[in-house]
Design an enzyme around this catalytic site. Structure first.
Site, PDB file in Angstrom:
ATOM      1  N   ARG A  36      31.392  27.761  45.686  1.00 45.13           N
ATOM      2  CA  ARG A  36      30.676  28.257  44.580  1.00 45.13           C
ATOM      3  C   ARG A  36      29.973  29.461  44.742  1.00 45.13           C
ATOM      4  NH1 ARG A  36      25.740  26.748  41.424  1.00 45.13           N
ATOM      5  NH2 ARG A  36      26.137  26.842  39.140  1.00 45.13           N
TER       6      ARG A  36
ATOM      7  N   ILE B 179      27.273  30.737  35.135  1.00 41.69           N
ATOM      8  CA  ILE B 179      28.007  29.859  35.786  1.00 41.69           C
ATOM      9  C   ILE B 179      27.253  28.457  35.377  1.00 41.69           C
ATOM     10  CG2 ILE B 179      26.769  30.376  37.843  1.00 41.69           C
ATOM     11  CD1 ILE B 179      29.383  29.513  39.487  1.00 41.69           C
ATOM     12  N   SER B 180      28.175  27.572  34.989  1.00 36.35           N
ATOM     13  CA  SER B 180      27.473  26.240  34.385  1.00 36.35           C
ATOM     14  C   SER B 180      27.006  25.597  35.656  1.00 36.35           C
ATOM     15  CB  SER B 180      28.660  25.283  33.914  1.00 36.35           C
ATOM     16  OG  SER B 180      29.033  25.964  32.818  1.00 36.35           O
ATOM     17  N   GLN B 181      26.077  24.592  35.365  1.00 35.69           N
ATOM     18  CA  GLN B 181      25.559  23.798  36.215  1.00 35.69           C
ATOM     19  C   GLN B 181      26.577  22.695  37.164  1.00 35.69           C
ATOM     20  OE1 GLN B 181      22.418  21.047  34.458  1.00 35.69           O
ATOM     21  NE2 GLN B 181      22.245  19.944  36.015  1.00 35.69           N
TER      22      GLN B 181
END
Ligand code: SAH
Length: 224
Positions: free
Chosen positions: A46, A72-74
């Site tokens: 990530r 950027i999503s959790q």
């Protein structure tokens, strides 16, 4: 664009394998059960989908700003949406709407044979394309589109994941699915909590199952 070296992919310190393992354990504690999803979280770097200045936060369970005012999503939400989508029968080809950093698409690409991902912001689209190349991910097709153009020719999709908040699923997205196909999306208005919802198409109508409250950036029209 160069291909990443193995040590760039592996990371070090905050971005090391140990941090990825800890993130996966944290997600399991929070209720992610699918071991395949947890294994992909452990393998996917990530930190390479974020601005390097923020990579200390790469393996915290947090949404983090990327460029162009997007996030950027959790990881919990990425894992949850992926886990839900994997319930779809015969899941061979998926459409993701909202490439953003490309992290969610990379997770999907490790679990599903073919991923088409679309993004309306050119800078983010290009960055994600370069990153997929640098990571040598070959089963993602990234398209610059707001969803109104250039996607029909890739249809049908077995599942669709929308990663921006939308009030209602447009009929033309439903039309891209076969019977039994699914859509997972955050439903609701911007700046208010939305509901992550799983839709399944039967006889041209969508049945819905509300999963949890979430907060996403808005779904917008047009290319930027
Ligand atoms: N899936 C992403 C998170 C993306 S944030 C990740 O893993 O990082 C949501 C993204 O949706 C933003 O990049 C935003 O530009 C994009 N977006 C919003 N409306 C869109 C539309 N109509 N078509 C395509 N992308 C859209």
């Amino acid at each position: 664009m160069n291909i990443y070296t193995q040590s760039e992919i592996d990371g070090i310190g905050f971005t090391s394998q140990r941090s990825r393992n800890r993130l996966a354990d944290n997600l399991a504690d929070k209720g992610i059960f699918n071991q395949k999803v947890l294994d992909v979280i452990k393998k996917t770097p990530r930190h390479l989908f974020m601005n390097s200045g923020l990579s200390q936060q790469a393996y915290e369970d947090l949404a983090v700003p990327i460029s162009c005012g997007q996030t950027i999503s959790q990881p919990f939400i990425v894992a949850k949406m992926t886990e839900q989508l994997l319930h779809t029968k015969n899941l061979n080809k998926v459409l993701e709407i909202g490439t953003g950093s490309g992290y969610q698409a990379a997770i999907l690409s490790a679990l599903i044979p073919e991923v088409i991902t679309i993004e309306r912001i050119k800078t983010l689209h290009q960055k994600a394309v370069d990153n997929f190349y640098a990571l040598q991910i070959k089963n993602i097709t990234a398209i610059l589109s707001d969803g109104d153009e250039n996607i029909e020719k890739h249809a049908p999709f077995d599942g669709i994941m929308i990663t921006a908040a939308i009030n209602k699923i447009p009929q033309h997205f439903t039309d891209l699915l076969p019977d039994g196909g699914t859509i997972i999306a955050p439903i609701g208005e911007t700046n208010k909590p939305q509901h992550l919802t799983l839709f399944t198409k039967y006889n041209d109508t969508l049945s819905e199952q509300i999963l949890l409250r979430v907060q996403f950036v808005p779904f917008l029209q047009g290319i930027a």
